[in-house]
Write an enzyme that holds these catalytic residues in place. Structure first.
Site, PDB file in Angstrom:
ATOM      1  N   LYS A 132       1.285  -1.226  -0.496  1.00 47.61           N
ATOM      2  CA  LYS A 132       0.086  -0.003   0.116  1.00 47.61           C
ATOM      3  C   LYS A 132       0.963   1.612   0.233  1.00 47.61           C
ATOM      4  O   LYS A 132       2.215   1.350   0.514  1.00 47.61           O
ATOM      5  CB  LYS A 132      -0.485   0.274   1.374  1.00 47.61           C
ATOM      6  CG  LYS A 132      -2.498   0.968   1.150  1.00 47.61           C
ATOM      7  CD  LYS A 132      -2.920   0.486   0.620  1.00 47.61           C
ATOM      8  CE  LYS A 132      -4.991   0.757   0.153  1.00 47.61           C
ATOM      9  NZ  LYS A 132      -5.740  -0.041  -0.058  1.00 47.61           N
TER      10      LYS A 132
HETATM   11  N1  GLU Z   1      -7.602   0.234  -3.456  1.00 43.72           N
HETATM   12  C1  GLU Z   1      -8.407  -0.727  -3.462  1.00 43.72           C
HETATM   13  C2  GLU Z   1      -7.786  -2.009  -2.081  1.00 43.72           C
HETATM   14  O1  GLU Z   1      -7.743  -1.582  -1.707  1.00 43.72           O
HETATM   15  C3  GLU Z   1      -7.639  -1.646  -4.636  1.00 43.72           C
HETATM   16  C4  GLU Z   1      -6.269  -2.300  -4.904  1.00 43.72           C
HETATM   17  C5  GLU Z   1      -6.156  -2.404  -5.569  1.00 43.72           C
HETATM   18  O2  GLU Z   1      -6.574  -2.676  -7.292  1.00 43.72           O
HETATM   19  O3  GLU Z   1      -4.342  -3.515  -5.876  1.00 43.72           O
HETATM   20  O4  GLU Z   1      -8.259  -3.108  -2.655  1.00 43.72           O
END
Ligand code: GLU
Length: 418
Positions: free
Chosen positions: A106
């Site tokens: 993240k």
């Molecule tokens: N931000 C989204 C999540 O928390 C999508 C993450 C992604 O597609 O890599 O799952």
């Protein structure tokens, strides 16, 4: 957010509990408990007024044992390293529970993007991409949108990375526009996955979406799409909120109209229609409904809120909206909850489809994307239900047990380097 709330502790505590309930061998757990890499970057931006501001950014890579690191980037004034660590860990668990070949990561920048001009936002995004460029890539770590980031921001990230590499590199990011290799169905995927999760949960009790009364906290990409798709499937969206406040309508809101209003820059505190009453975000959590969908930020359903909610079901659209203490209270009260790592996995599942299409240089049609999304979710949900019966535990604990077993098994067969 209350001062003592610690999202990383929240996820570690939940993992530890799942290790106990699932009787999983703890030998490799120390590895899963800690991220593989955390970086902090300082990002200078020349502002429109000529001044220079330095923003703080992070990228935490939790695990890549099951595939490249994967996870979104959030822009928010409250972003901390601790939060990003928790979010990266949840990504590893999320990809493992639905069994897609990605690890977890993240990123985040401590900024309120609504205070920046478009040029400043672009400069900040490009500088952040430059700073994390050595550790990302289509086979290394693939960012995507998250809170307050979107296809435009992914485009700037993609372009910066491609410029640095002297060639188009579409697979370095997902959630990009169709013109640049995005996938049909990606923008609405998280919302669609939440609706499928709600449908699967209700079906366990012989109920269906039609006429089910739903309250949704959040009206961004996730909350907005969830509201629209639910309404199209016959559910009654009784309440929805944005950062400013919530609206409630006993007979159901016009979800298409409300979400379009917010997308066009309207604030829900200014929204008016027949039968609509205004309330706070907290009042929304406590409103009279069958299903509550927190689809905004962490730490919303606290112990205090959990004692008072009137819903029978909770489907977690956001990452980490429920605290560990609240979870216990909900369980005692018999309120069934579909955990975030499953309920909001539609986004990363379709990100996986996008990445596969980029590698193969092909484009799938939307019905194919939606059908494959539903197939993956239905299979994973069945496994979670079976595990919850086997271990006599909540759906959250069952999802964690499945994910941890997969992660730990992979650690075991791989062994520790060197
Ligand atoms: N931000 C989204 C999540 O928390 C999508 C993450 C992604 O597609 O890599 O799952």
């Amino acid at each position: 957010m209350s001062s003592e709330y610690n999202p990383y502790k929240n996820v570690v505590d939940a993992m530890e509990e799942a290790m106990e309930i699932g009787k999983i061998d703890k030998h490799m757990f120390e590895i899963i408990k800690n991220p593989q890499r955390e970086i902090k970057v300082y990002l200078p931006v020349e502002m429109d007024d000529g001044s220079v501001k330095v923003f703080e950014g992070y990228r935490v890579q939790h695990s890549n044992i099951r595939g490249p690191f994967k996870g979104g980037i959030r822009y928010h004034q409250n972003v901390t390293l601790n939060e990003v660590k928790a979010l990266a860990t949840w990504m590893s668990l999320k990809c493992a529970v639905v069994n897609i070949p990605f690890g977890g990561a993240k990123g985040g920048i401590k900024v309120d993007p609504s205070t920046l001009s478009k040029r400043e936002l672009c400069a900040l995004t490009r500088r952040y991409t430059y700073a994390i460029e050595p550790i990302i890539g289509a086979d290394r770590d693939i960012p995507a949108p998250d809170v307050n980031t979107n296809a435009q921001i992914m485009t700037w990230l993609l372009d910066t990375y491609s410029q640095l590499h002297g060639k188009p590199c579409p697979g370095v990011v997902t959630g990009k526009p169709l013109e640049l290799g995005g996938s049909k169905g990606r923008p609405s995927a998280t919302g669609r996955g939440i609706v499928i999760s709600t449908k699967l949960l209700l079906a366990e009790d012989g109920k269906e979406l039609k006429d089910t009364r739903v309250a949704i906290q959040g009206c961004g990409n996730v909350g907005g799409n969830t509201a629209r798709i639910l309404a199209h499937r016959g559910a009654i969206v009784v309440a929805i909120s944005d950062v400013y406040g919530a609206i409630y309508c006993e007979s159901g809101l016009n979800a298409d109209q409300v979400t379009a209003y917010v997308e066009n820059g309207g604030k829900l505190t200014d929204y008016n229609a027949e039968g609509v009453i205004h309330m706070t975000n907290e009042e929304l959590l406590l409103c009279d409904c069958d299903v509550l969908i927190p689809a905004a930020l962490e730490n919303q359903i606290t112990a205090d809120i959990a004692k008072q909610v009137k819903c029978s079901y909770i489907v977690e659209g956001a990452n980490g909206p429920t605290t560990v203490d609240a979870d216990k209270i909900l369980q005692e009260r018999g309120i069934k909850l579909v955990p975030d790592i499953f309920a909001n996995s539609g986004g990363v599942i379709v990100s996986y489809f996008e990445w596969v299409q980029n590698i193969q240089e092909i484009a799938w049609e939307k019905p194919q994307v939606n059908e494959m999304l539903e197939t993956i979710l239905t299979k994973a949900f069945k496994e979670i239900i079976e595990e919850s019966k086997r271990s006599d535990c909540t759906l959250r604990m069952a999802a964690y047990i499945i994910a941890l077993k997969r992660l730990i098994h992979t650690e075991e067969i791989k062994g520790i380097f060197p």
